[in-house]
Scaffold this active site. Structure first.
Site, PDB file in Angstrom:
ATOM      1  N   SER A 191     -51.215 -22.429  41.525  1.00 41.82           N
ATOM      2  CA  SER A 191     -50.962 -22.836  42.905  1.00 41.82           C
ATOM      3  C   SER A 191     -49.513 -22.732  43.315  1.00 41.82           C
ATOM      4  O   SER A 191     -49.195 -22.896  44.499  1.00 41.82           O
ATOM      5  CB  SER A 191     -51.451 -24.281  43.120  1.00 41.82           C
ATOM      6  OG  SER A 191     -52.854 -24.344  42.973  1.00 41.82           O
ATOM      7  N   GLU A 221       0.783  -1.222   0.000  1.00 41.87           N
ATOM      8  CA  GLU A 221       0.000   0.000   0.000  1.00 41.87           C
ATOM      9  C   GLU A 221       0.827   1.292   0.000  1.00 41.87           C
ATOM     10  O   GLU A 221       0.395   2.291  -0.551  1.00 41.87           O
ATOM     11  CB  GLU A 221      -0.939   0.007   1.222  1.00 41.87           C
ATOM     12  CG  GLU A 221      -2.029  -1.044   1.179  1.00 41.87           C
ATOM     13  CD  GLU A 221      -3.008  -0.810   0.048  1.00 41.87           C
ATOM     14  OE1 GLU A 221      -3.530   0.320  -0.079  1.00 41.87           O
ATOM     15  OE2 GLU A 221      -3.238  -1.762  -0.727  1.00 41.87           O
TER      16      GLU A 221
END
Length: 854
Positions: free
Chosen positions: A496, A118
């Site tokens: 319950s 690069e």
């Protein structure tokens, strides 16, 4: 002397003489000087105008440029990671999948590969490379009008300026100038090492990987320091075009580009030509990388943690802050819980739903040869499990099916359906050749089992009794099918399973487990509650009433103490956010979630000290600093060497340890010989629990615990509907609870429930058999005192919901063993007496009770 011309001169001149008509001689090079002056003036004018234009353009382009000072303290967006309790990576949270690596930890070969590809002059230029720009410009001019892509001349510094500051890839002169200006500013602000560090951590390298560390993991499943020259060069080749050099799709192009980078590395003397040649001979074979997480079955857990993080820190910090989140998840127990819940849902669905038919169909004419290619294009249903397969019925008559295994390559398989499954399918919608069904191949060639996705849903949570750490959580059948977490988001009636909290409130009011209340018909206006069995026992101890989940005793108990203490207790324990002060709520006609109920049960098991379920042990920032830990429990900082580390528990004591111990002893008998027998089958450890079934059998629960673990299971439909007559919590949810707890307790030491000081355990005859209960000082085993009509906390209209139940108090039936007419605002309470042999009592003939059934 006269000359021939008559001038009298001899031809010599006494001085200069000019013809009368001649013009003056012009200066030499006058035109040249004029042209030079004009040119200089034009140049000065042009330079001034040009300078003004350049200055104005510079001012225009510079205006609004972002500052580069923020990059001095650069912190890239980094994914957050969730870890299970055993430090496995459970899941990753990221907008961009990035693993930050500081410059000092980046291997030299990796840095050099990117510089070679690069920006070979990175360490010598000032942010812009003029020669590269000129070269690129000339090449682009020569290639103008062709399909040639413009050559880039951006340095790494310019790329950092574009990525970090401009955020634009638009191809324009303005953008390139801005990029160059920012690059030069960057060079003046940051060191070369800082700029390269930002670049290598920010750049996108394809396959969802941002930065070199994530790319190394994605393509080679390796950390950076294990990459060889060829692998480092491949990463360096990617910035030019991650898509066009994707090794999974364009391996030849990727290899060519990698080899070019290796040559550049050799030219720069980073590696030798021999090393470059050897690396170029390596085949480019990317590794199969699977992104970590979630741990199988933990999707709901991870999503719940993600929601909590977003609520606490916002989405930015959660997804990009690099948080390390250590959770309480037990990976093994989570998988056990997931399998147990799915097994229970399948059992119920198979027994009640019947075969609902195929999930798809292919052309029956192709089942002889082209079925594999057609099956490959059928989309599987979202709820399919990993071990299941889609299969084509090759012969409905013989039960022959074909399915596919593997991905690359895909291998067709065939097998025969199990005989029992073929019978089951015929009782439903049947099957035809060409149908696409769900199957699960059995081990060792044992045939092929038919599967179908249940319509019924469920949820489960297991938490640590003492700390509240959530060890396992399952939010339904399949997270892919529905991300709705039924363990934390589904508010359902507990039935319950709410009753123990009514009894706990009674224990807090000094009532003994052996206290008797009358089990006989009672009516409140249009409400006619009854017991699940539709029978009546007369005077019954609280121990027996809880063990067998007797509704009428629970109602009379709630009437005796009043609904306000019950509601306050439920809200204090976190079981309910709010609670109506009406008697049906005592039977579970309230709304709660699996997780809230788990926390409330854990508080009982923890001796009455408040337990709040937590999924997160700690949260650390990207630098390893602890940002958050749960409140309430912490290590004492001043522990002495003699005592060792000590835990400081600052959580409130919301219920007395004595009352909690009494409820624990009663609920142990629920599992030992009451409604929870199925839940305790085969478990030889001290355990306690309670069944829960809501009105019309819409919800089935089982909540229970050992001295160190609580598990709560819920089964029901997302849109409430009956699970079927007699489908109670003990029948449906109990076996799932058993499967989870049996596995969880197998690897833990045997523990007994602690008995607080001043509390004694005593064995006595309840009138329905021998029982062991815990008694406070002053309470006698087997004794039931006369609480007196109107004693205790009298009921008001708000307590009973009398405005919705006309004449509720006057309609209460007189009960055997308690001839006293109750005063207004109270319920009859049994005198201490043995149960009278009165024979079967008449049924109340009405609703069992809005709330609990069994």
């Amino acid at each position: 002397m006269t000359l021939a011309d008559g001038s009298g001169r001899d031809g010599r001149s006494d001085g200069p003489s000019r013809p009368e008509t001649a013009s003056p001689r012009r200066p030499r090079y006058r035109m040249v000087r004029w042209l030079a002056g004009t040119t200089l003036a034009m140049a000065l004018l042009g330079g001034s105008v040009g300078g003004l234009v350049v200055w104005r353009e510079y001012a225009r382009l510079s205006e609004g440029l972002p500052t580069v000072d923020g990059l001095r303290t650069y912190q890239p967006p980094v994914m957050s990671r969730l870890y299970s309790g055993d430090d496995q990576v459970m899941a990753e949270l990221a907008a961009e999948r990035r693993i930050f690596v500081p410059y000092s930890a980046i291997p030299e070969r990796v840095r050099s590969a990117f510089l070679a590809a690069e920006d070979q002059k990175f360490f010598t230029h000032g942010g812009v490379d003029p020669l590269a720009i000129l070269r690129a410009g000339l090449t682009d001019m020569m290639m103008h009008g062709t399909k040639h892509r413009p050559i880039g001349a951006s340095t790494i510094t310019q790329q950092v300026a574009r990525i970090m500051l401009l955020g634009s890839n638009a191809v324009s002169i303005d953008r390139k100038i801005k990029e160059a200006l920012l690059a030069m500013r960057l060079e003046q602000t940051l060191s070369k090492e800082q700029i390269l560090e930002i670049y290598l951590n920010e750049i996108y390298l394809g396959e969802g990987a941002y930065g070199i560390a994530a790319a190394a993991q994605t393509y080679f499943n390796k950390p950076l320091d294990q990459l060889d020259n060829a692998e480092a060069a491949f990463l360096g080749a990617l910035p030019k075009s991650p898509t066009n050099y994707n090794p999974h799709r364009y391996v030849q192009a990727a290899t060519t580009r990698r080899n070019w980078v290796l040559d550049r590395m050799a030219d720069l003397h980073v590696i030798t030509p021999e090393e470059a040649h050897a690396a170029q001979l390596e085949p480019l074979v990317p590794a199969n990388f699977t992104r970590p997480g979630p741990v199988p079955g933990s999707e709901w857990f991870a999503e719940e943690v993600r929601r909590e993080l977003i609520e606490r820190y916002g989405i930015g910090t959660t997804m990009e802050g690099g948080l390390s989140v250590h959770t309480s998840l037990d990976s093994h127990l989570q998988q056990v819980a997931t399998s147990a819940l799915r097994d229970g849902l399948e059992r119920y669905d198979r027994a009640h739903g019947g075969w609902r038919g195929a999930v798809g169909h292919v052309d029956a004419r192709n089942v002889g040869g082209e079925w594999a290619s057609e099956l490959a294009h059928v989309t599987p249903p979202a709820g399919i499990l990993e071990q299941w397969r889609m299969a084509v019925v090759l012969s409905a008559a013989t039960g022959r099916v074909g399915w596919l295994e593997g991905r690359d390559p895909v291998v067709p398989h065939t097998g025969d359906l199990l005989a029992r499954d073929r019978v089951w399918m015929r009782t439903g919608k049947g099957v035809q050749t060409g149908d696409v069904i769900l199957i699960e191949p059995q081990a060792d060639g044992g045939g092929v089992a038919v599967r179908q996705i249940p319509h019924v849903e469920g949820a489960l949570a297991t938490i640590d009794v003492h700390t509240g750490r959530v060890m396992a959580m399952v939010g339904g059948w399949s997270f892919k099918e529905s991300q709705f977490n039924r363990a934390t988001q589904a508010a359902r009636q507990p039935g319950s399973s709410f009753k123990p909290f009514v009894y706990l409130a009674a224990m807090e009011n000094g009532i003994s487990p052996s206290q008797k209340f009358d089990d006989s018909p009672v009516s409140y206006g249009e409400w006619h509650p009854s017991n699940y069995e539709k029978d009546f026992w007369g005077p019954t101890t609280l121990h027996d009433a809880l063990r067998e989940s007797r509704n009428l005793v629970t109602i009379r108990l709630a009437a005796q103490i009043g609904m306000k203490p019950v509601a306050q207790l439920a809200q204090t324990l976190g079981l309910a956010h709010s609670m109506p002060l009406v008697l049906p709520a005592a039977l579970g006609a309230v709304e709660t979630t699996v997780m809230r109920e788990a926390g409330a049960y854990a508080t009982i098991a923890n001796g009455g000290r408040l337990v709040t379920p937590t999924l997160i042990d700690d949260i650390k920032d990207r630098n390893g600093n602890v940002m958050w830990r749960p409140d309430g429990i912490a290590w004492q900082p001043n522990a002495t060497p003699a005592t060792g580390p000590q835990m400081a528990d600052t959580r409130p004591q919301v219920v007395s340890a004595a009352s909690a111990s009494q409820i624990v002893a009663m609920m142990q008998d629920v599992i030992r010989r009451g409604t929870g027998v199925r839940a305790g089958a085969g478990i030889d450890r001290p355990i306690a629990g309670k069944t829960g079934t809501s009105q019309d059998f819409n919800d089935a629960w089982f909540a229970g615990f050992s001295p160190d673990l609580v598990t709560v299971v819920w089964i029901g439909f997302d849109t409430p509907q009956s699970l079927g007559k007699n489908e109670t919590g003990g029948v449906i949810a109990g076996p799932i609870w058993n499967q989870v707890m049996k596995t969880a307790l197998a690897s833990r030491p045997r523990l007994d429930f602690p008995v607080p000081d001043g509390v004694r355990l005593a064995r006595y005859d309840t009138g329905m058999g021998m029982a062991v209960d815990a008694f406070k000082p002053g309470q006698e085993p087997g004794m039931s005192v006369d609480l007196g009509a109107g004693s205790g906390t009298g009921l008001t209209a708000a307590d009973t919901g009398a405005e919705n139940m006309p004449d509720s108090e006057n309609d209460m039936a007189a009960t055997p063993g308690n001839p006293t007419t109750p005063a207004e605002g109270t319920a009859p309470v049994a005198h201490p007496a043995a149960p009278a042999d009165t024979g079967p009592a008449p049924s109340s003939g009405g609703d069992i009770g809005m709330g609990g059934l069994y």
